[in-house]
Design a protein around this motif. Structure first.
Motif, PDB file in Angstrom:
ATOM      1  N   ILE A 192      78.008  18.088 -30.275  1.00 23.17           N
ATOM      2  CA  ILE A 192      78.439  16.883 -29.563  1.00 23.17           C
ATOM      3  C   ILE A 192      78.076  15.630 -30.359  1.00 23.17           C
ATOM      4  N   SER A 193      76.876  15.601 -30.931  1.00 21.90           N
ATOM      5  CA  SER A 193      76.447  14.389 -31.636  1.00 21.90           C
ATOM      6  C   SER A 193      77.258  14.144 -32.907  1.00 21.90           C
ATOM      7  N   ALA A 194      77.745  15.203 -33.548  1.00 23.55           N
ATOM      8  CA  ALA A 194      78.562  15.012 -34.750  1.00 23.55           C
ATOM      9  C   ALA A 194      79.823  14.216 -34.413  1.00 23.55           C
TER      10      ALA A 194
ATOM     11  N   TYR B 217      78.888   4.379 -20.243  1.00 25.32           N
ATOM     12  CA  TYR B 217      78.751   5.828 -20.144  1.00 25.32           C
ATOM     13  C   TYR B 217      77.502   6.446 -20.774  1.00 25.32           C
ATOM     14  N   PRO B 218      76.908   5.866 -21.803  1.00 21.45           N
ATOM     15  CA  PRO B 218      75.721   6.513 -22.380  1.00 21.45           C
ATOM     16  C   PRO B 218      74.571   6.718 -21.403  1.00 21.45           C
TER      17      PRO B 218
ATOM     18  N   LEU C  78      81.176  11.362 -25.309  1.00 21.37           N
ATOM     19  CA  LEU C  78      80.691  10.996 -26.640  1.00 21.37           C
ATOM     20  C   LEU C  78      81.683  11.324 -27.748  1.00 21.37           C
ATOM     21  N   GLY C  79      82.834  11.850 -27.393  1.00 16.73           N
ATOM     22  CA  GLY C  79      83.832  12.209 -28.399  1.00 16.73           C
ATOM     23  C   GLY C  79      85.188  11.637 -28.056  1.00 16.73           C
TER      24      GLY C  79
ATOM     25  N   GLU D 235      73.503   5.184 -29.498  1.00 20.72           N
ATOM     26  CA  GLU D 235      72.395   5.712 -30.299  1.00 20.72           C
ATOM     27  C   GLU D 235      71.432   6.491 -29.413  1.00 20.72           C
ATOM     28  N   LYS D 236      71.139   5.966 -28.230  1.00 20.01           N
ATOM     29  CA  LYS D 236      70.233   6.654 -27.307  1.00 20.01           C
ATOM     30  C   LYS D 236      70.875   7.949 -26.793  1.00 20.01           C
ATOM     31  N   ALA D 237      72.162   7.914 -26.489  1.00 21.63           N
ATOM     32  CA  ALA D 237      72.856   9.120 -26.016  1.00 21.63           C
ATOM     33  C   ALA D 237      72.892  10.194 -27.111  1.00 21.63           C
ATOM     34  N   ILE D 238      73.131   9.789 -28.342  1.00 23.22           N
ATOM     35  CA  ILE D 238      73.139  10.745 -29.458  1.00 23.22           C
ATOM     36  C   ILE D 238      71.761  11.381 -29.604  1.00 23.22           C
ATOM     37  N   ASP D 239      70.716  10.580 -29.548  1.00 23.75           N
ATOM     38  CA  ASP D 239      69.351  11.134 -29.613  1.00 23.75           C
ATOM     39  C   ASP D 239      69.119  12.127 -28.478  1.00 23.75           C
ATOM     40  N   ALA D 240      69.568  11.773 -27.279  1.00 23.03           N
ATOM     41  CA  ALA D 240      69.348  12.644 -26.117  1.00 23.03           C
ATOM     42  C   ALA D 240      70.065  13.983 -26.267  1.00 23.03           C
TER      43      ALA D 240
END
Length: 177
Positions: A12-14, A61-62, A154-155, A116-121
């Motif tokens: 998901i983060s990619a 949304y994050p 996130l995509g 950035e916070k959502a990607i970390d999570a």
């Protein structure tokens, strides 16, 4: 860290990182006085989402992603103003005097910090959490589990709106980014 237990989040983060990078490129050459303006083409105003509305909307949304993964989302929780101006029910309006929407810096900052916070999570979340039922009942028929919903937020959600941003850029004479 056992990376085999964090496969889904990394997938998901990619996609999220790609969307975030695309958004950064879309911002190239956009001035603060253009940021909340409808585009014009051949002297006609085009009522299509402008960058302020796009990034403001995406910034809502994050916090959902972060909180649904059991993390503290207070630092990226949208304000009541953002919720009112940028919700899926809100209508994007032209803001020639800069009196309707928050500043470009505020909107871009909320967008960046949230993603950035959502990607970390998602990168820190164990795979099994993504298999849980989507707590958002309205979206559950489309995305039955948390992983599907977060992969969309996130995509696909980002890239869908980046298409709008790209079209706006071209109408404004800024070209592709």
């Amino acid at each position: 860290m056992n990376h085999t237990n964090h496969v889904i989040g990394n997938i998901i983060s990619a996609s999220a990182r790609l969307g975030l990078g695309y958004a950064e490129r879309m911002l190239t050459g956009v001035s603060a006085d253009q940021f909340a303006r409808f585009a014009t083409a051949d002297g006609r105003v085009i009522e299509s989402n402008h960058p302020c509305f796009i990034l403001g909307h995406l910034s809502l949304y994050p916090s959902r992603v972060v909180s649904e993964l059991g993390k503290d989302a207070s630092s990226v929780q949208p304000s009541e103003t953002f919720n009112k101006l940028f919700s899926k029910e809100a209508k994007c309006v032209d803001d020639p005097d800069g009196t309707v929407y928050p500043s470009m810096d505020e909107v871009v900052s909320a967008f960046r910090s949230g993603y950035e916070k959502a990607i970390d999570a998602v990168e820190q979340a164990p795979d099994d959490i993504f298999l849980g039922e989507n707590p958002n009942e309205a979206m559950r028929s489309k995305f039955p589990n948390i992983g599907g919903a977060h992969a969309f937020y996130l995509g696909g959600h980002i890239t869908l709106h980046m298409g709008q941003f790209s079209a706006w850029r071209r109408m404004m004479g800024l070209g592709p980014a």
